[in-house]
Design a protein around this motif. Structure first.
Motif, PDB file in Angstrom:
ATOM      1  N   TYR A  72      12.649  16.479  24.609  1.00 35.88           N
ATOM      2  CA  TYR A  72      13.485  15.715  25.422  1.00 35.88           C
ATOM      3  C   TYR A  72      12.661  14.735  26.654  1.00 35.88           C
ATOM      4  O   TYR A  72      13.230  13.864  27.054  1.00 35.88           O
ATOM      5  N   ILE A  73      11.502  15.363  26.840  1.00 35.59           N
ATOM      6  CA  ILE A  73      10.704  14.352  27.822  1.00 35.59           C
ATOM      7  C   ILE A  73      10.360  13.238  27.043  1.00 35.59           C
ATOM      8  O   ILE A  73      10.445  12.224  27.537  1.00 35.59           O
ATOM      9  N   ILE A  74       9.888  13.226  25.516  1.00 37.25           N
ATOM     10  CA  ILE A  74       9.609  12.118  24.990  1.00 37.25           C
ATOM     11  C   ILE A  74      10.915  11.239  24.622  1.00 37.25           C
ATOM     12  O   ILE A  74      10.849   9.939  24.561  1.00 37.25           O
ATOM     13  N   PHE A  75      12.218  11.918  24.303  1.00 36.99           N
ATOM     14  CA  PHE A  75      13.386  11.351  24.589  1.00 36.99           C
ATOM     15  C   PHE A  75      13.598  10.327  25.559  1.00 36.99           C
ATOM     16  O   PHE A  75      13.967   9.211  25.436  1.00 36.99           O
ATOM     17  N   THR A  76      13.293  10.860  26.679  1.00 38.51           N
ATOM     18  CA  THR A  76      13.630  10.038  28.167  1.00 38.51           C
ATOM     19  C   THR A  76      12.463   8.897  28.014  1.00 38.51           C
ATOM     20  O   THR A  76      13.055   7.798  28.445  1.00 38.51           O
ATOM     21  N   ILE A  77      11.369   9.095  27.685  1.00 36.33           N
ATOM     22  CA  ILE A  77      10.487   7.774  27.658  1.00 36.33           C
ATOM     23  C   ILE A  77      10.846   6.932  26.652  1.00 36.33           C
ATOM     24  O   ILE A  77      10.770   5.655  26.854  1.00 36.33           O
ATOM     25  N   LEU A  78      11.444   7.250  25.449  1.00 31.81           N
ATOM     26  CA  LEU A  78      11.718   6.489  24.395  1.00 31.81           C
ATOM     27  C   LEU A  78      13.038   5.848  24.827  1.00 31.81           C
ATOM     28  O   LEU A  78      13.350   4.545  24.473  1.00 31.81           O
ATOM     29  N   ALA A  79      13.924   6.369  25.515  1.00 29.56           N
ATOM     30  CA  ALA A  79      15.298   5.940  25.843  1.00 29.56           C
ATOM     31  C   ALA A  79      14.996   4.786  26.919  1.00 29.56           C
ATOM     32  O   ALA A  79      15.804   3.662  27.097  1.00 29.56           O
ATOM     33  N   ILE A  80      13.980   4.932  27.897  1.00 30.84           N
ATOM     34  CA  ILE A  80      13.736   3.820  28.963  1.00 30.84           C
ATOM     35  C   ILE A  80      13.200   2.697  28.296  1.00 30.84           C
ATOM     36  O   ILE A  80      13.606   1.594  28.671  1.00 30.84           O
ATOM     37  N   SER A  81      12.393   2.834  27.228  1.00 32.83           N
ATOM     38  CA  SER A  81      11.698   1.873  26.473  1.00 32.83           C
ATOM     39  C   SER A  81      12.839   1.148  25.785  1.00 32.83           C
ATOM     40  O   SER A  81      12.830  -0.180  25.555  1.00 32.83           O
ATOM     41  N   ALA A  82      13.696   1.694  24.906  1.00 32.46           N
ATOM     42  CA  ALA A  82      14.787   1.404  23.992  1.00 32.46           C
ATOM     43  C   ALA A  82      15.858   0.547  25.222  1.00 32.46           C
ATOM     44  O   ALA A  82      16.070  -0.709  24.760  1.00 32.46           O
ATOM     45  N   TYR A  83      16.238   0.996  26.228  1.00 27.77           N
ATOM     46  CA  TYR A  83      17.017   0.225  27.366  1.00 27.77           C
ATOM     47  C   TYR A  83      16.204  -1.255  27.391  1.00 27.77           C
ATOM     48  O   TYR A  83      17.160  -1.963  27.624  1.00 27.77           O
ATOM     49  N   LEU A  84      15.008  -1.010  27.852  1.00 26.23           N
ATOM     50  CA  LEU A  84      14.353  -2.194  28.198  1.00 26.23           C
ATOM     51  C   LEU A  84      14.342  -3.297  27.248  1.00 26.23           C
ATOM     52  O   LEU A  84      14.641  -4.524  27.078  1.00 26.23           O
ATOM     53  N   GLU A  85      14.111  -2.676  25.730  1.00 23.27           N
ATOM     54  CA  GLU A  85      14.053  -3.577  24.654  1.00 23.27           C
ATOM     55  C   GLU A  85      15.377  -4.120  24.190  1.00 23.27           C
ATOM     56  O   GLU A  85      15.543  -5.494  24.151  1.00 23.27           O
ATOM     57  N   TRP A  86      16.362  -3.349  24.425  1.00 21.30           N
ATOM     58  CA  TRP A  86      17.745  -3.949  24.079  1.00 21.30           C
ATOM     59  C   TRP A  86      18.333  -4.859  25.224  1.00 21.30           C
ATOM     60  O   TRP A  86      18.814  -5.823  24.834  1.00 21.30           O
ATOM     61  N   ARG A  87      18.074  -4.794  26.477  1.00 18.02           N
ATOM     62  CA  ARG A  87      18.489  -5.553  27.656  1.00 18.02           C
ATOM     63  C   ARG A  87      17.533  -6.938  27.241  1.00 18.02           C
ATOM     64  O   ARG A  87      18.246  -7.954  27.539  1.00 18.02           O
ATOM     65  N   LYS A  88      16.288  -6.947  27.004  1.00 15.74           N
ATOM     66  CA  LYS A  88      15.642  -8.110  26.900  1.00 15.74           C
ATOM     67  C   LYS A  88      16.203  -9.055  25.533  1.00 15.74           C
ATOM     68  O   LYS A  88      16.494 -10.111  25.474  1.00 15.74           O
ATOM     69  N   ILE A  89      16.715  -8.153  24.473  1.00 18.28           N
ATOM     70  CA  ILE A  89      17.553  -8.893  23.624  1.00 18.28           C
ATOM     71  C   ILE A  89      18.965  -9.349  23.995  1.00 18.28           C
ATOM     72  O   ILE A  89      18.862 -10.616  23.480  1.00 18.28           O
ATOM     73  N   LEU A  90      19.625  -8.805  24.671  1.00 18.98           N
ATOM     74  CA  LEU A  90      20.637  -9.211  25.499  1.00 18.98           C
ATOM     75  C   LEU A  90      20.534 -10.545  26.049  1.00 18.98           C
ATOM     76  O   LEU A  90      21.115 -11.488  26.279  1.00 18.98           O
ATOM     77  N   ASP A  91      19.421 -10.572  27.246  1.00 18.69           N
ATOM     78  CA  ASP A  91      18.885 -11.527  28.096  1.00 18.69           C
ATOM     79  C   ASP A  91      18.621 -12.835  27.090  1.00 18.69           C
ATOM     80  O   ASP A  91      19.049 -13.896  27.436  1.00 18.69           O
ATOM     81  N   SER A  92      18.257 -12.611  26.051  1.00 13.47           N
ATOM     82  CA  SER A  92      17.550 -13.759  25.320  1.00 13.47           C
ATOM     83  C   SER A  92      18.891 -14.255  24.625  1.00 13.47           C
ATOM     84  O   SER A  92      18.733 -15.787  24.256  1.00 13.47           O
ATOM     85  N   LYS A  93      19.812 -13.761  24.543  1.00 10.12           N
ATOM     86  CA  LYS A  93      21.135 -14.491  23.995  1.00 10.12           C
ATOM     87  C   LYS A  93      21.702 -15.224  24.880  1.00 10.12           C
ATOM     88  O   LYS A  93      22.619 -16.186  24.343  1.00 10.12           O
ATOM     89  N   LYS A  94      21.566 -14.840  26.190  1.00  8.44           N
ATOM     90  CA  LYS A  94      22.153 -15.537  27.388  1.00  8.44           C
ATOM     91  C   LYS A  94      21.486 -17.132  27.526  1.00  8.44           C
ATOM     92  O   LYS A  94      21.870 -17.848  28.183  1.00  8.44           O
ATOM     93  N   GLN A  95      20.107 -17.232  26.896  1.00  3.06           N
ATOM     94  CA  GLN A  95      19.326 -18.388  27.204  1.00  3.06           C
ATOM     95  C   GLN A  95      19.619 -19.481  26.321  1.00  3.06           C
ATOM     96  O   GLN A  95      20.416 -19.381  25.253  1.00  3.06           O
ATOM     97  N   PRO A  96      20.009 -20.661  26.980  1.00  2.00           N
ATOM     98  CA  PRO A  96      20.598 -21.846  26.246  1.00  2.00           C
ATOM     99  C   PRO A  96      19.557 -22.086  24.900  1.00  2.00           C
ATOM    100  O   PRO A  96      18.403 -22.235  24.917  1.00  2.00           O
ATOM    101  N   SER A  97      20.328 -22.590  23.828  1.00  2.60           N
ATOM    102  CA  SER A  97      19.449 -22.735  22.498  1.00  2.60           C
ATOM    103  C   SER A  97      18.831 -23.922  22.289  1.00  2.60           C
ATOM    104  O   SER A  97      19.278 -24.942  23.042  1.00  2.60           O
TER     105      SER A  97
END
Length: 207
Positions: free
Chosen positions: A182-207
């Motif tokens: 679960y220590i490793i899970f915590t690190i991966l979850a933080i990394s995953a959140y940042l990666e998913w947020r980046k994907i969401l933010d990229s969708k907001k950018q004008p094409s």
């Protein structure tokens, strides 16, 4: 520190240790696949949770056993939803929760806490302080698993909170390998959140 983690395994059957190690590996793989939006999150997660149900039943941790049984069911459900929805470019993109979904998450948390408490009472288990922590983490993980199946970014927020809670809980119970997991899970979850947020933010950018 090492002696603390190894002490609980001195009298454990070798095959139990092997099963816990398999849970350790498959659990980490599952979180990694979830981060990458890879459908293999579910078969690897299903292996980990199904074995965990048995191990936690033997250890007598009913709350944890119930949540892993739920994870197993939700893994099958999520597997179906992700397979049906396809990739992020198809019918199941990463999104944020709307108001109704937030309410559902809160209700899942509350209902789960009361259900786990009721099960402890029904089977006449003595409830200790760590069991109340168990109930709270169960509620958090129940809601998080439902959000994950729907590809809601808030699932990672709940995983991070829940993981931080159960790391000391499993260490206290002598389940060193799960605590490390679960220590490793915590690190991966933080990394995953940042990666998913980046994907969401990229969708907001004008094409």
């Amino acid at each position: 520190m090492i002696d603390f983690f190894l002490e609980s395994y001195k009298n454990a059957p070798l095959w139990h240790i092997a099963l816990e190690f398999l849970v350790f590996v498959c659990g980490i793989l599952s979180v990694w696949f979830a981060k990458k939006e890879n459908i293999w999150v579910y078969p690897t997660g299903l292996i980990a949770t199904a074995i965990s149900v048995y191990l936690l039943y033997v250890a007598g941790y009913i709350g944890d056993m119930i949540i892993n049984a739920y994870f197993s069911i939700m893994s099958i459900y999520g597997w179906y939803v992700w397979a049906k929805g396809g990739t992020a470019e198809d019918n199941l993109p990463i999104t944020r929760t709307n108001f109704n979904e937030k309410i559902i998450g809160i209700l899942l948390f509350i209902v789960t806490v009361f259900v786990v408490f009721g099960i402890y009472k029904y089977f006449d288990y003595e409830i200790h302080k760590d069991n109340y922590v168990d109930m709270i983490s169960s509620g958090i993980f129940f809601a998080g698993m439902w959000y994950m199946a729907r590809k809601k970014i808030e699932n990672w927020t709940l995983w991070i909170i829940g993981d931080i809670i159960v790391v000391p809980l499993y260490a206290y119970r002598g389940l060193g390998m799960l605590s490390l997991q679960y220590i490793i899970f915590t690190i991966l979850a933080i990394s995953a959140y940042l990666e998913w947020r980046k994907i969401l933010d990229s969708k907001k950018q004008p094409s």
